[in-house]
Design a protein around this motif. Structure first.
Motif, PDB file in Angstrom:
ATOM      1  N   GLU A 121      94.868 -31.283  36.991  1.00  0.00           N
ATOM      2  CA  GLU A 121      94.458 -32.108  35.880  1.00  0.00           C
ATOM      3  C   GLU A 121      93.320 -33.035  36.280  1.00  0.00           C
ATOM      4  O   GLU A 121      93.270 -33.551  37.387  1.00  0.00           O
ATOM      5  N   LEU A 122      92.398 -33.263  35.358  1.00  0.00           N
ATOM      6  CA  LEU A 122      91.301 -34.190  35.566  1.00  0.00           C
ATOM      7  C   LEU A 122      91.590 -35.451  34.776  1.00  0.00           C
ATOM      8  O   LEU A 122      91.806 -35.397  33.578  1.00  0.00           O
ATOM      9  N   GLN A 123      91.639 -36.581  35.452  1.00  0.00           N
ATOM     10  CA  GLN A 123      91.917 -37.830  34.769  1.00  0.00           C
ATOM     11  C   GLN A 123      90.658 -38.352  34.107  1.00  0.00           C
ATOM     12  O   GLN A 123      89.566 -37.847  34.302  1.00  0.00           O
ATOM     13  N   SER A 124      90.813 -39.389  33.305  1.00  0.00           N
ATOM     14  CA  SER A 124      89.694 -39.933  32.555  1.00  0.00           C
ATOM     15  C   SER A 124      88.630 -40.495  33.498  1.00  0.00           C
ATOM     16  O   SER A 124      88.928 -41.064  34.542  1.00  0.00           O
ATOM     17  N   PRO A 125      87.327 -40.349  33.121  1.00  0.00           N
ATOM     18  CA  PRO A 125      86.252 -40.898  33.960  1.00  0.00           C
ATOM     19  C   PRO A 125      86.242 -42.407  33.894  1.00  0.00           C
ATOM     20  O   PRO A 125      86.645 -43.011  32.908  1.00  0.00           O
ATOM     21  N   VAL A 126      85.775 -43.022  34.950  1.00  0.00           N
ATOM     22  CA  VAL A 126      85.621 -44.476  34.944  1.00  0.00           C
ATOM     23  C   VAL A 126      84.165 -44.808  35.193  1.00  0.00           C
ATOM     24  O   VAL A 126      83.435 -44.057  35.820  1.00  0.00           O
ATOM     25  N   LEU A 127      83.729 -45.939  34.691  1.00  0.00           N
ATOM     26  CA  LEU A 127      82.335 -46.328  34.823  1.00  0.00           C
ATOM     27  C   LEU A 127      82.180 -47.253  36.011  1.00  0.00           C
ATOM     28  O   LEU A 127      81.848 -48.428  35.894  1.00  0.00           O
ATOM     29  N   SER A 128      82.435 -46.730  37.205  1.00  0.00           N
ATOM     30  CA  SER A 128      82.335 -47.563  38.405  1.00  0.00           C
ATOM     31  C   SER A 128      81.048 -47.274  39.148  1.00  0.00           C
ATOM     32  O   SER A 128      80.385 -46.290  38.871  1.00  0.00           O
ATOM     33  N   ALA A 149      87.740 -49.806  13.388  1.00  0.00           N
ATOM     34  CA  ALA A 149      87.441 -50.953  14.245  1.00  0.00           C
ATOM     35  C   ALA A 149      87.289 -50.557  15.714  1.00  0.00           C
ATOM     36  O   ALA A 149      86.679 -51.277  16.502  1.00  0.00           O
ATOM     37  N   GLN A 150      87.850 -49.403  16.084  1.00  0.00           N
ATOM     38  CA  GLN A 150      87.807 -48.972  17.487  1.00  0.00           C
ATOM     39  C   GLN A 150      86.590 -48.117  17.816  1.00  0.00           C
ATOM     40  O   GLN A 150      86.260 -47.935  18.977  1.00  0.00           O
ATOM     41  N   VAL A 151      85.921 -47.587  16.795  1.00  0.00           N
ATOM     42  CA  VAL A 151      84.845 -46.629  17.036  1.00  0.00           C
ATOM     43  C   VAL A 151      83.727 -47.233  17.870  1.00  0.00           C
ATOM     44  O   VAL A 151      83.276 -46.643  18.861  1.00  0.00           O
ATOM     45  N   ASP A 152      83.247 -48.416  17.505  1.00  0.00           N
ATOM     46  CA  ASP A 152      82.162 -49.046  18.258  1.00  0.00           C
ATOM     47  C   ASP A 152      82.575 -49.330  19.693  1.00  0.00           C
ATOM     48  O   ASP A 152      81.769 -49.247  20.621  1.00  0.00           O
ATOM     49  N   ASP A 153      83.852 -49.676  19.879  1.00  0.00           N
ATOM     50  CA  ASP A 153      84.352 -49.939  21.224  1.00  0.00           C
ATOM     51  C   ASP A 153      84.309 -48.675  22.073  1.00  0.00           C
ATOM     52  O   ASP A 153      83.914 -48.705  23.240  1.00  0.00           O
ATOM     53  N   PHE A 154      84.664 -47.532  21.460  1.00  0.00           N
ATOM     54  CA  PHE A 154      84.597 -46.251  22.165  1.00  0.00           C
ATOM     55  C   PHE A 154      83.157 -45.903  22.524  1.00  0.00           C
ATOM     56  O   PHE A 154      82.870 -45.429  23.619  1.00  0.00           O
ATOM     57  N   LYS A 155      82.239 -46.110  21.573  1.00  0.00           N
ATOM     58  CA  LYS A 155      80.833 -45.757  21.793  1.00  0.00           C
ATOM     59  C   LYS A 155      80.269 -46.450  23.025  1.00  0.00           C
ATOM     60  O   LYS A 155      79.494 -45.869  23.787  1.00  0.00           O
ATOM     61  N   GLY A 156      80.651 -47.697  23.213  1.00  0.00           N
ATOM     62  CA  GLY A 156      80.116 -48.464  24.332  1.00  0.00           C
ATOM     63  C   GLY A 156      80.680 -48.076  25.678  1.00  0.00           C
ATOM     64  O   GLY A 156      80.187 -48.528  26.718  1.00  0.00           O
ATOM     65  N   LYS A 157      81.711 -47.230  25.683  1.00  0.00           N
ATOM     66  CA  LYS A 157      82.351 -46.854  26.948  1.00  0.00           C
ATOM     67  C   LYS A 157      82.113 -45.397  27.344  1.00  0.00           C
ATOM     68  O   LYS A 157      82.671 -44.927  28.328  1.00  0.00           O
ATOM     69  N   ILE A 158      81.300 -44.683  26.559  1.00  0.00           N
ATOM     70  CA  ILE A 158      81.022 -43.280  26.888  1.00  0.00           C
ATOM     71  C   ILE A 158      80.126 -43.227  28.111  1.00  0.00           C
ATOM     72  O   ILE A 158      79.055 -43.845  28.136  1.00  0.00           O
ATOM     73  N   PRO A 159      80.498 -42.489  29.175  1.00  0.00           N
ATOM     74  CA  PRO A 159      79.718 -42.475  30.415  1.00  0.00           C
ATOM     75  C   PRO A 159      78.462 -41.629  30.317  1.00  0.00           C
ATOM     76  O   PRO A 159      78.277 -40.851  29.388  1.00  0.00           O
ATOM     77  N   ALA A 160      77.582 -41.801  31.297  1.00  0.00           N
ATOM     78  CA  ALA A 160      76.374 -40.992  31.389  1.00  0.00           C
ATOM     79  C   ALA A 160      76.745 -39.545  31.681  1.00  0.00           C
ATOM     80  O   ALA A 160      77.898 -39.237  32.010  1.00  0.00           O
ATOM     81  N   SER A 161      75.761 -38.644  31.576  1.00  0.00           N
ATOM     82  CA  SER A 161      76.060 -37.221  31.729  1.00  0.00           C
ATOM     83  C   SER A 161      76.606 -36.872  33.106  1.00  0.00           C
ATOM     84  O   SER A 161      77.430 -35.986  33.241  1.00  0.00           O
ATOM     85  N   ILE A 162      76.125 -37.541  34.152  1.00  0.00           N
ATOM     86  CA  ILE A 162      76.719 -37.365  35.483  1.00  0.00           C
ATOM     87  C   ILE A 162      77.444 -38.664  35.796  1.00  0.00           C
ATOM     88  O   ILE A 162      76.859 -39.630  36.270  1.00  0.00           O
ATOM     89  N   ALA A 163      78.737 -38.705  35.494  1.00  0.00           N
ATOM     90  CA  ALA A 163      79.522 -39.930  35.627  1.00  0.00           C
ATOM     91  C   ALA A 163      80.238 -39.962  36.972  1.00  0.00           C
ATOM     92  O   ALA A 163      80.252 -38.979  37.721  1.00  0.00           O
ATOM     93  N   LYS A 164      80.829 -41.102  37.249  1.00  0.00           N
ATOM     94  CA  LYS A 164      81.688 -41.238  38.426  1.00  0.00           C
ATOM     95  C   LYS A 164      83.117 -41.115  37.954  1.00  0.00           C
ATOM     96  O   LYS A 164      83.621 -41.957  37.216  1.00  0.00           O
ATOM     97  N   GLY A 165      83.786 -40.017  38.337  1.00  0.00           N
ATOM     98  CA  GLY A 165      85.152 -39.790  37.903  1.00  0.00           C
ATOM     99  C   GLY A 165      86.136 -40.364  38.900  1.00  0.00           C
ATOM    100  O   GLY A 165      85.763 -40.859  39.961  1.00  0.00           O
TER     101      GLY A 165
END
Length: 245
Positions: free
Chosen positions: A238-245, A212-228
């Protein structure tokens, strides 16, 4: 006998015509320029297919502003810069904004040499199975190769290795990358993993991710050059998780 002689004469005639006709005079108009260059009989014939001086000039600013939210990356390969056909080489220039994050990826057909020309870029690489933090000790975990690469410093990402780059500063950072392939190819690890069937993804993560979570993950994967996000002061390595801002 007469038929055999006639057939032999016809084959010889066709062969002679093909050999005598240089590639620049053959009709390859339906092929792309890079395909025509790949079929050229000699290097001289290849150069003849590039009559304009501008054919040997590539502008890395051509795609500026068209990348992800964290910056841009422009690749000169055999398709975007046909003059590279026959060189076994390609090159990319990356423009990472503040906290710009080139998400984890692999190059399928080439090793990358990357030189930072502006700013500082944090790099990470996982090479392959069997490479551990302590050599020969699987319990020590996979070896993670990390570096903070400053201006005029270089690092290497081996062909097939999973690697990533993150701009740790508040100013733009730029890198230049060369490849020993005219078509190195790129695969974004997260996108490729979650492109597999939901059952396979769930099985790969064990109990951590259910179907049930897979589709939710797919929709949140950032572009190749993301804003971290910025690295915390307490965990500067340590590098924290990227955000889609």
């Amino acid at each position: 006998m007469q038929l055999t002689s006639l057939l032999a004469a016809t084959i010889l005639s066709l062969t002679a015509t093909t050999i005598a006709t240089p590639i620049t005079q053959r009709d390859y108009s339906t092929l792309s320029l890079s395909a025509q260059l790949a079929l050229a009989d000699t290097s001289a014939d290849r150069i003849a297919l590039l009559p304009d001086h501008a054919s040997f000039l590539f502008n890395f600013d051509v795609n500026r502003g068209k990348g992800g939210k964290g910056g841009d990356l422009t690749l000169a390969n055999r398709k975007t810069f046909p003059a590279l056909v026959g060189t076994q080489s390609a090159m990319a220039v990356g423009f990472l904004g503040p906290c710009g994050f080139n998400t984890p990826h692999v190059h399928l057909r080439g090793t990358e040499l990357q030189v930072v020309t502006q700013g500082t870029i944090h790099t990470e690489m996982i090479v392959e199975n069997g490479v551990f933090t302590t050599a020969g000790d699987a319990k020590s975990g996979r070896r993670l190769i990390q570096n903070d690469v400053g201006a005029n410093q270089m690092t290497v990402f081996y062909q097939g290795s999973v690697h990533t780059q993150f701009n740790t500063g508040c100013e733009a950072a730029t890198f230049v990358a060369s490849f020993n392939s005219e078509d190195p190819g790129t695969g974004q690890v997260a996108e490729e993993l979650f492109a597999l069937s939901d059952d396979v993804v769930s099985a790969a993560f064990g109990q951590a991710v259910d179907g049930a979570q897979v589709d939710d993950f797919k929709g949140k994967i950032p572009a190749s050059i993301a804003k971290g996000v910025e690295r915390s002061e307490e965990h500067t390595s340590e590098l924290q998780s990227p955000v889609l801002s």
